[in-house]
Design a protein around this motif. Structure first.
Motif, PDB file in Angstrom:
ATOM      1  N   THR A   1       0.755  -1.175   0.038  1.00 20.46           N
ATOM      2  CA  THR A   1      -0.033   0.144   0.111  1.00 20.46           C
ATOM      3  C   THR A   1       0.984   1.161  -0.003  1.00 20.46           C
ATOM      4  N   VAL A   2       0.474   2.471  -0.596  1.00 23.75           N
ATOM      5  CA  VAL A   2       1.195   3.634  -0.515  1.00 23.75           C
ATOM      6  C   VAL A   2       1.456   4.049   1.015  1.00 23.75           C
ATOM      7  N   ALA A   3       0.681   3.809   1.859  1.00 27.83           N
ATOM      8  CA  ALA A   3       0.889   3.931   3.351  1.00 27.83           C
ATOM      9  C   ALA A   3       2.115   3.374   3.805  1.00 27.83           C
ATOM     10  N   ASP A   4       2.574   2.126   3.237  1.00 29.69           N
ATOM     11  CA  ASP A   4       3.753   1.650   3.547  1.00 29.69           C
ATOM     12  C   ASP A   4       4.935   2.566   3.367  1.00 29.69           C
ATOM     13  N   PHE A   5       4.881   3.534   2.391  1.00 31.80           N
ATOM     14  CA  PHE A   5       5.860   4.350   2.169  1.00 31.80           C
ATOM     15  C   PHE A   5       5.806   5.715   2.551  1.00 31.80           C
ATOM     16  N   SER A   6       5.194   6.025   3.488  1.00 25.52           N
ATOM     17  CA  SER A   6       5.010   7.181   4.062  1.00 25.52           C
ATOM     18  C   SER A   6       5.903   7.517   4.977  1.00 25.52           C
ATOM     19  N   GLU A   7       6.255   8.489   5.751  1.00 27.46           N
ATOM     20  CA  GLU A   7       7.098   8.841   6.639  1.00 27.46           C
ATOM     21  C   GLU A   7       7.074   7.815   8.004  1.00 27.46           C
ATOM     22  N   GLN A   8       5.734   7.534   8.214  1.00 29.25           N
ATOM     23  CA  GLN A   8       5.619   6.705   9.437  1.00 29.25           C
ATOM     24  C   GLN A   8       5.549   5.059   8.938  1.00 29.25           C
ATOM     25  N   GLY A   9       5.772   4.934   7.526  1.00 32.22           N
ATOM     26  CA  GLY A   9       5.772   3.417   7.062  1.00 32.22           C
ATOM     27  C   GLY A   9       7.178   2.932   7.275  1.00 32.22           C
ATOM     28  N   SER A  10       6.791   1.518   6.816  1.00 33.81           N
ATOM     29  CA  SER A  10       7.962   0.712   7.284  1.00 33.81           C
ATOM     30  C   SER A  10       8.934   0.223   5.850  1.00 33.81           C
ATOM     31  N   MET A  11       8.296   0.843   4.863  1.00 30.60           N
ATOM     32  CA  MET A  11       9.166   0.443   3.600  1.00 30.60           C
ATOM     33  C   MET A  11       9.687   1.706   2.658  1.00 30.60           C
ATOM     34  N   LYS A  12      10.834   1.466   1.675  1.00 28.81           N
ATOM     35  CA  LYS A  12      11.073   2.639   1.090  1.00 28.81           C
ATOM     36  C   LYS A  12      11.261   2.491  -0.361  1.00 28.81           C
ATOM     37  N   TYR A  13      11.217   3.306  -1.255  1.00 31.33           N
ATOM     38  CA  TYR A  13      11.231   3.267  -2.748  1.00 31.33           C
ATOM     39  C   TYR A  13      12.706   2.628  -2.970  1.00 31.33           C
ATOM     40  N   LEU A  14      13.078   1.856  -3.835  1.00 30.87           N
ATOM     41  CA  LEU A  14      14.262   1.459  -4.305  1.00 30.87           C
ATOM     42  C   LEU A  14      14.544   1.939  -5.839  1.00 30.87           C
ATOM     43  N   HIS A  15      13.699   1.931  -6.727  1.00 31.91           N
ATOM     44  CA  HIS A  15      13.462   2.399  -8.075  1.00 31.91           C
ATOM     45  C   HIS A  15      14.744   1.765  -8.833  1.00 31.91           C
ATOM     46  N   GLU A  16      15.192   0.229  -8.849  1.00 30.34           N
ATOM     47  CA  GLU A  16      16.425  -0.205  -9.278  1.00 30.34           C
ATOM     48  C   GLU A  16      15.724  -0.803 -10.730  1.00 30.34           C
ATOM     49  N   ASN A  17      16.710  -0.294 -11.785  1.00 32.07           N
ATOM     50  CA  ASN A  17      16.536  -0.960 -12.910  1.00 32.07           C
ATOM     51  C   ASN A  17      16.801  -2.601 -12.811  1.00 32.07           C
ATOM     52  N   ILE A  18      16.181  -3.441 -13.605  1.00 26.41           N
ATOM     53  CA  ILE A  18      16.206  -4.581 -13.672  1.00 26.41           C
ATOM     54  C   ILE A  18      16.588  -5.268 -15.049  1.00 26.41           C
ATOM     55  N   PRO A  19      17.664  -5.996 -15.480  1.00 27.38           N
ATOM     56  CA  PRO A  19      17.961  -6.263 -16.814  1.00 27.38           C
ATOM     57  C   PRO A  19      16.916  -6.994 -17.236  1.00 27.38           C
ATOM     58  N   VAL A  20      16.298  -6.636 -18.646  1.00 26.15           N
ATOM     59  CA  VAL A  20      15.179  -7.119 -19.294  1.00 26.15           C
ATOM     60  C   VAL A  20      15.687  -8.215 -20.096  1.00 26.15           C
ATOM     61  N   SER A  21      14.940  -9.340 -19.775  1.00 25.21           N
ATOM     62  CA  SER A  21      15.282 -10.448 -20.474  1.00 25.21           C
ATOM     63  C   SER A  21      14.288 -10.606 -21.817  1.00 25.21           C
ATOM     64  N   GLN A  22      14.622 -11.508 -22.723  1.00 25.30           N
ATOM     65  CA  GLN A  22      13.815 -11.495 -23.900  1.00 25.30           C
ATOM     66  C   GLN A  22      12.768 -12.103 -23.945  1.00 25.30           C
ATOM     67  N   ARG A  23      12.241 -12.628 -22.808  1.00 25.50           N
ATOM     68  CA  ARG A  23      10.918 -13.462 -22.836  1.00 25.50           C
ATOM     69  C   ARG A  23       9.608 -12.476 -23.063  1.00 25.50           C
ATOM     70  N   ILE A  24       8.762 -13.180 -23.683  1.00 26.83           N
ATOM     71  CA  ILE A  24       7.590 -12.589 -24.192  1.00 26.83           C
ATOM     72  C   ILE A  24       6.245 -13.019 -23.299  1.00 26.83           C
ATOM     73  N   LEU A  25       5.826 -11.813 -22.597  1.00 23.40           N
ATOM     74  CA  LEU A  25       4.585 -12.402 -22.011  1.00 23.40           C
ATOM     75  C   LEU A  25       3.298 -12.499 -22.770  1.00 23.40           C
ATOM     76  N   SER A  26       2.827 -13.773 -22.466  1.00 22.68           N
ATOM     77  CA  SER A  26       1.369 -14.114 -22.975  1.00 22.68           C
ATOM     78  C   SER A  26       0.411 -12.817 -22.755  1.00 22.68           C
ATOM     79  N   TYR A  27      -0.189 -12.502 -23.844  1.00 21.44           N
ATOM     80  CA  TYR A  27      -0.950 -11.188 -23.698  1.00 21.44           C
ATOM     81  C   TYR A  27      -2.299 -11.675 -22.703  1.00 21.44           C
ATOM     82  N   ASN A  28      -2.478 -13.176 -22.578  1.00 19.42           N
ATOM     83  CA  ASN A  28      -3.514 -13.394 -21.674  1.00 19.42           C
ATOM     84  C   ASN A  28      -3.239 -13.057 -20.142  1.00 19.42           C
TER      85      ASN A  28
END
Length: 782
Positions: free
Chosen positions: A752-779
């Motif tokens: 939840t967004v509340a987890d990232f508030s000043e009183q929350g327990s989580m922090k944003y990381l915003h780390e780029n992850i290498p993109v694999s060549q896999r194709i996701l099923s549109y389903n």
């Protein structure tokens, strides 16, 4: 007497003017009454038209008086149509509302005078107004309403003072045979004299309507309101068209405003059971059910009917003329039901089939395209035979220019090239829908992906180029998009067989509905209004077609270019051999193509040199007509015809030659007069070339290469749906990538967004992850 009231409101035109109008009417609007019109396009031939104005149209929203501005615009449209030579009649409401306003004013004035006399001073108390009886209001308002119409027609007539006549009628005027004949005779004579009869039920004397005594067959109708009056009058006068204006867009399959209520474009007599009616209008005696009954009665009597909105401020000023022009406005009542689905139904079928198409594996979509490529070769003789029929018809009619005939023509080599391009698309389709473009770790156990997905339903409109159909179909299949195709009638036979082959290929996976060929007599402008069914319009054709579609599109983005004004700039340091070859190929290879050169810019230092002479000699040998730009003309004693505009797309063996002083001058010229399509520099100076490539703001910029390379097939895209000069989304030749958009997929574990508030327990990381060549099923994306 036949009429309780007759009031002549304006002078009659001269007899000679009447004769002119009658002759014009008979030649331009030849439709003779006897059967209802089958298609909206036939409305343009309607000669005698009845316009019914409902109470909600005539009165203001607060019911306190007449909607004067709305009435004025309606009167103006009627006057315009009358002055075209048509015979116009108006059935109007409004006497009760006008009289109510007048009586309220009189009562307030009378009460205020009495109260002032009684109290002896001017302090007035709030006064109550008694309930006003409708027939009394009608009696008080009829003369004022007539005077208003007289004043409006005088002001808004476009050719001459518009004569009008007010006629009040009751049931007896129709049910008594002698009175009915007298009424009909009088109305015919008024129309012959170019008078606009304005007709209304005589609400001042008419008794209350008897329930369930409305429509009782072709020969009997109870005049209980102006809907039934308009229907009865239209049939009696053998009108071609009845336009009934109300405060709703037309007839819906369920009450307007309810969930999933859809406006019905064409209503057939057998469809009554599928309709659920809502409450009647805020004013007036009838509701939509009464309008439908009256419309069906008129249709049975041979008069076509359209029910439309006459109150919407954006359309009131042209709603009547739009209907007569055949545009898709309101609900059209027709006796003839088309054999196939409507275009709205086709769009819904395509969207449904497109979702299944997008859910296929990339290999399965590629399999469909490979099969289509095979069919182009296997059915080559059938395709060429159908194309020959189109070519023969086009030549016999003489309606197509040589340029368009070349586009219409197919050959074995064209079909082979198409098949090669389709196979390229099939291969590239394996890396299209469901491709992950970006992955981000937003936080622990919270990952975000940007994924390619189809745009939705595409509408491709193309003229005289049937080879466009398999190309665009293959791109739509590869990108998982549903497709509506609207081709020109000149290629009808070729388009039909190519679409059949496309559906045969789609049948491998049972999704024939995903690609639809619109073969109904649907106007392009009407298709461009289907903003709830179509997600992107792609025009393929002349610059005029593209401009018209861009203008007509209502809330739907248009991908394309309006013109292909391509330039070749010959620099002072150009190779003569390269220059000759590039100019010849750019102009003469396919002059009608949008990527053909239209303007040749030559550096000033090359004038009166062997290089310049060889360029001119080559163009003359290729029979290219030369138009001189202003600067070029100034250097010549005897110059070719001076160009009328430096912003011209010739589309033929013609071009403009202009002189520039430098590379920068060439850039300035192209930015001013070009269309941002494709522009070329020919030079051996690498630094000059790079400046040109970097500084020129066009979709395609080339160095020492022909403009004709601006093509999806030549770029290795397999094919293209067109070349876009827009600056957002796709630009240049639009292939598979240009038919995809993206969606964001977020996977979490109860975050939840509340987890990232000043009183929350989580922090944003915003780390780029290498993109694999896999194709996701549109389903998994829906």
């Amino acid at each position: 007497p036949m009429f309780p009231r007759l009031a002549l409101c304006s002078r009659l035109p001269s007899r000679s003017w009447q004769s002119t109008v009658r002759g014009y009417s008979q030649t331009k609007f030849p439709h003779s009454h006897g059967r209802a019109l089958v298609h909206r396009s036939e409305f343009r031939q309607a000669r005698r038209i009845v316009v019914k104005l409902g109470s909600a149209v005539v009165t203001r929203g607060d019911e306190g008086g007449l909607a004067l501005g709305r009435l004025a615009s309606i009167v103006e449209q009627v006057a315009v149509l009358q002055n075209q030579g048509r015979e116009m009649m108006i059935v109007t409401s409004g006497a009760v509302a006008f009289g109510k306003q007048r009586l309220r004013h009189e009562i307030l004035l009378s009460q205020s005078v009495r109260q002032a006399l009684h109290t002896g001073h001017n302090q007035l108390k709030e006064m109550a107004i008694p309930v006003l009886e409708a027939r009394a209001c009608a009696a008080a308002g009829q003369s004022g309403l007539m005077a208003l119409y007289e004043a409006m027609f005088t002001q808004y007539s476009t050719c001459t003072a518009q004569p009008t006549l007010r006629i009040l009628v009751t049931n007896l005027d129709f049910h008594d045979e002698q009175k009915r004949r007298n009424l009909s005779s009088t109305l015919h004579e008024l129309l012959r004299m170019n008078i606009v009869p304005i007709i209304n039920t005589n609400d001042a004397v008419i008794p209350p309507p008897v329930p369930n005594s409305d429509l009782q067959g072709v020969n009997v109708i109870s005049i209980k309101d102006n809907d039934s009056l308009a229907a009865r009058l239209a049939v009696e006068m053998k009108a071609d068209l009845l336009i009934a204006l109300s405060d709703v867009e037309g007839l819906y399959d369920s009450p307007p405003g309810t969930d999933n209520a859809k406006l019905i474009d064409i209503f057939y007599p057998g469809d009554q059971q599928s309709i659920t009616y809502g409450s009647k209008s805020r004013v007036g005696m009838g509701g939509m059910e009464a309008k439908v009954k009256a419309a069906l009665w008129a249709l049975q009597g041979g008069t076509s009917v359209v029910i439309a909105n006459g109150t919407h401020p954006k359309v009131t000023g042209h709603v009547i003329t739009d209907i007569v022009d055949g545009k898709k406005v309101g609900t059209f009542f027709s006796e003839v039901k088309p054999a196939g689905p409507t275009v709205e139904q086709q769009a819904e079928m395509a969207r449904s089939g497109g979702r299944v198409l997008a859910s296929l594996l990339p290999e399965e979509r590629g399999e469909i395209i490979f099969r289509l490529a095979e069919l182009l070769t296997e059915k080559k003789e059938d395709i060429l035979s159908a194309n020959k029929r189109d070519m023969d018809l086009a030549r016999a009619s003489g309606s197509l220019s040589l340029q368009l005939l070349n586009r219409l023509s197919l050959s074995t080599s064209k079909l082979n090239s198409l098949a090669i391009g389709l196979r390229q698309i099939a291969v590239s389709s394996r890396d299209s829908v469901g491709r992950v473009l970006r992955r981000t770790r937003v936080a622990n156990n919270l990952e975000l992906e940007q994924v390619t997905v189809p745009i939705g339903v595409l509408l491709v409109i193309f003229e005289s180029r049937p080879d466009c159909l398999p190309q665009v179909s293959a791109l739509a299949i590869a990108s998982g998009n549903a497709l509506l195709l609207k081709g020109g009638k000149e290629a009808a036979h070729t388009n039909k067989i190519l679409h059949q082959l496309t559906q045969e290929a789609l049948s491998i996976h049972g999704i024939q509905d995903a690609i639809q060929l619109v073969s109904t007599r649907e106007d392009v402008e009407d298709l461009c209004r289907l903003n709830k069914l179509i997600d992107l319009i792609i025009p393929r054709g002349s610059s005029e077609l593209v401009r018209n579609i861009q203008h007509a599109a209502k809330g739907i983005p248009v991908l394309g270019h309006s013109e292909g004004i391509c330039h070749v700039y010959i620099d002072s340091e150009a190779s003569i051999d390269k220059a000759i070859d590039i100019i010849k190929d750019s102009k003469c290879d396919y002059p009608s193509a949008c990527n053909a050169m239209e303007t040749l810019l030559i550096h000033r230092d090359l004038l009166r040199t062997p290089t310049f002479d060889q360029i001119i000699d080559m163009l003359r040998a290729e029979e290219v007509k030369i138009h001189a730009g202003p600067k070029f003309a100034s250097y010549l004693t005897f110059s070719p015809s001076e160009v009328k505009s430096l912003r011209t797309e010739y589309g033929d063996l013609e071009c403009c030659i202009e002189v520039v002083d430098s590379m920068q001058d060439a850039l300035d010229h192209i930015h001013k007069y070009g269309s941002s399509h494709t522009d070329v520099i020919v030079t051996e100076n690498e630094e000059t070339a790079e400046q040109f490539l970097q500084q020129l703001d066009s979709a395609c910029v080339f160095w020492n290469a022909s403009t004709r390379f601006a093509d999806g097939y030549r770029f290795g895209l397999g094919a293209e749906v067109g070349i876009s000069t827009a600056r957002i989304h796709a630009r240049g030749p639009v292939g598979l990538e240009g038919l995809l958009t993206t969606k964001w997929v977020l996977r979490g574990e109860g975050h939840t967004v509340a987890d990232f508030s000043e009183q929350g327990s989580m922090k944003y990381l915003h780390e780029n992850i290498p993109v694999s060549q896999r194709i996701l099923s549109y389903n998994t994306l829906n």
